[in-house]
Design a protein around this motif. Structure first.
Motif, PDB file in Angstrom:
ATOM      1  N   UNK A 139       0.934  -1.307   0.013  1.00  0.00           N
ATOM      2  CA  UNK A 139      -0.183   0.140  -0.097  1.00  0.00           C
ATOM      3  C   UNK A 139       0.855   1.217  -0.088  1.00  0.00           C
ATOM      4  N   UNK A 140       2.045   1.320   0.749  1.00  0.00           N
ATOM      5  CA  UNK A 140       2.870   2.307   0.675  1.00  0.00           C
ATOM      6  C   UNK A 140       3.698   2.599  -0.462  1.00  0.00           C
ATOM      7  N   UNK A 141       3.808   1.367  -1.165  1.00  0.00           N
ATOM      8  CA  UNK A 141       4.436   1.730  -2.843  1.00  0.00           C
ATOM      9  C   UNK A 141       3.230   2.415  -3.648  1.00  0.00           C
ATOM     10  N   UNK A 142       2.231   2.427  -3.141  1.00  0.00           N
ATOM     11  CA  UNK A 142       1.278   3.128  -4.232  1.00  0.00           C
ATOM     12  C   UNK A 142       0.585   1.919  -5.082  1.00  0.00           C
ATOM     13  N   UNK A 185      -1.096   3.490   3.518  1.00  0.00           N
ATOM     14  CA  UNK A 185      -1.449   4.562   2.732  1.00  0.00           C
ATOM     15  C   UNK A 185      -0.987   5.911   3.455  1.00  0.00           C
ATOM     16  N   UNK A 186      -1.207   5.909   4.921  1.00  0.00           N
ATOM     17  CA  UNK A 186      -0.777   7.187   5.747  1.00  0.00           C
ATOM     18  C   UNK A 186       0.619   7.509   5.484  1.00  0.00           C
ATOM     19  N   UNK A 187       1.380   6.251   5.593  1.00  0.00           N
ATOM     20  CA  UNK A 187       2.914   6.440   5.183  1.00  0.00           C
ATOM     21  C   UNK A 187       3.081   6.965   3.929  1.00  0.00           C
ATOM     22  N   UNK A 201       5.238  10.693   3.258  1.00  0.00           N
ATOM     23  CA  UNK A 201       6.339  10.858   2.519  1.00  0.00           C
ATOM     24  C   UNK A 201       6.340  11.629   1.236  1.00  0.00           C
ATOM     25  N   UNK A 202       5.089  11.760   0.709  1.00  0.00           N
ATOM     26  CA  UNK A 202       4.708  12.542  -0.504  1.00  0.00           C
ATOM     27  C   UNK A 202       4.830  14.034   0.150  1.00  0.00           C
ATOM     28  N   UNK A 203       4.186  14.277   1.313  1.00  0.00           N
ATOM     29  CA  UNK A 203       4.303  15.667   1.982  1.00  0.00           C
ATOM     30  C   UNK A 203       5.509  16.128   2.177  1.00  0.00           C
ATOM     31  N   UNK A 204       6.609  15.108   2.670  1.00  0.00           N
ATOM     32  CA  UNK A 204       8.007  15.496   2.764  1.00  0.00           C
ATOM     33  C   UNK A 204       8.521  15.946   1.695  1.00  0.00           C
ATOM     34  N   UNK A 207      10.963  19.645  -2.266  1.00  0.00           N
ATOM     35  CA  UNK A 207      11.184  19.988  -3.492  1.00  0.00           C
ATOM     36  C   UNK A 207      10.922  21.695  -3.543  1.00  0.00           C
ATOM     37  N   UNK A 208       9.865  22.162  -2.620  1.00  0.00           N
ATOM     38  CA  UNK A 208       9.792  23.581  -2.610  1.00  0.00           C
ATOM     39  C   UNK A 208      10.652  24.258  -2.002  1.00  0.00           C
ATOM     40  N   UNK A 209      11.583  23.611  -1.051  1.00  0.00           N
ATOM     41  CA  UNK A 209      12.649  24.108  -0.634  1.00  0.00           C
ATOM     42  C   UNK A 209      13.759  24.265  -1.370  1.00  0.00           C
TER      43      UNK A 209
END
Length: 307
Positions: free
Chosen positions: A61-64, A225-227, A231-234, A239-241
């Motif tokens: 699930x974490x792998x998408x 899924x939460x993980x 990870x996506x948010x991080x 990338x924004x930084x």
């Protein structure tokens, strides 16, 4: 993922197997004892397998990747449909469509047909059909929705399948084996555990037992899924930084370039101003000094010729 307690498994009746005469010898390691002609499943082994299976499902699930849930028996279909919807995963609770995995392209065409009918209803094409044609299209849409509505979001083959009762869903098992898709399953004492990659030895006939196991599975998938989300948010934050840092570097380099551009003309002007007077001063006296003596020497020669 929280560990399931043996007490909860016992209360749900997960330990009740099939009649001893219907057993599969390969399930012997997971059988604790026989009582009143019924095999009793070892719940400590069930607990360990739930943990192992949950960890594997969490990683998938974490792998998408999607996990396809399969349960067509009456006791399991509503429970499995509810749990799968909670974690936004595809499921099959009606008849297993033959070639669902091995002939996935054709199944996708049927799903696209369903979407096309929906578009017809939106853009008004549906109303231009005759009454008989509208009825036929509606029936076709309802049939497709019943069999394939739950997999409409599954655009590619799943990363794994979870099956309740592998004897009943033997076609799904065969298709997954052919495509080397990992198989997770609830396996009762009358089934062969060698057919699946990850098994949970449990009573697959009682709705309470199915509910208990599926709750643990849902929890594992939800944590995966939460993980993935965190990870996506991080990654987005990083990338924004990095983009902000790049912009700053570009801005600094532009400022430096502008400063250099302003400074260069002054330096050149000074260099030109210094170079020009020196050239004029040195060049002019030399030419005049050399030219004058020649003129004096030529004058007497001319006077001799005349004489």
């Amino acid at each position: 993922m929280e560990q399931v307690q043996v007490k909860d498994l016992l209360e749900a009746g997960v330990h009740f197997g099939h009649l001893t005469r219907k057993w599969d010898p390969n399930m012997a390691p997971y059988i604790y004892m026989e009582r009143n002609g019924i095999h009793i499943i070892n719940l400590y082994k069930t607990q360990a397998k739930i943990q192992e299976t949950g960890e594997a499902l969490r990683k998938i699930a974490a792998s998408g990747k999607k996990i396809l849930f399969v349960a067509t028996k009456k006791q399991a279909k509503d429970i499995v449909a509810e749990k799968a919807e909670n974690v936004n995963m595809p499921y099959i609770t009606e008849r297993w469509p033959g070639g669902m995995l091995t002939n996935f392209i054709t199944i996708r065409k049927a799903v696209k047909k369903m979407a096309m009918i929906d578009r017809m209803k939106k853009d008004g094409t549906f109303n231009s059909l005759s009454k008989k044609e509208r009825l036929q299209v509606d029936r076709q849409r309802a049939k497709l929705e019943k069999n394939l509505g739950s997999i409409s979001d599954m655009t590619r083959l799943p990363g794994a399948i979870f099956v309740v009762d592998i004897k009943r869903e033997h076609i799904a098992i065969k298709e997954a084996q052919k495509l080397k898709i990992p198989i997770f399953a609830m396996v009762d004492t009358n089934s062969d555990p060698r057919e699946v990659d990850y098994l949970i030895p449990a009573n697959d006939d009682a709705s309470k037992s199915i509910e208990c196991i599926m709750a643990a599975v849902e929890s594992a998938v939800a944590s995966g899924l939460a993980e993935r989300k965190s990870d996506k948010a991080d990654k987005d934050a990083k990338s924004e930084k990095s983009t902000a840092a790049k912009k700053e570097v570009k801005a600094e380099s532009k400022d430096d370039a502008e400063v250099e551009a302003k400074a260069e003309p002054k330096v050149e002007a000074k260099a030109e101003a210094k170079a020009e007077p020196k050239a004029e001063v040195k060049a002019e006296p030399k030419v005049e000094e050399k030219a004058q003596p020649k003129a004096k020497k030529e004058a007497p020669a001319a006077s001799n010729e005349e004489e």
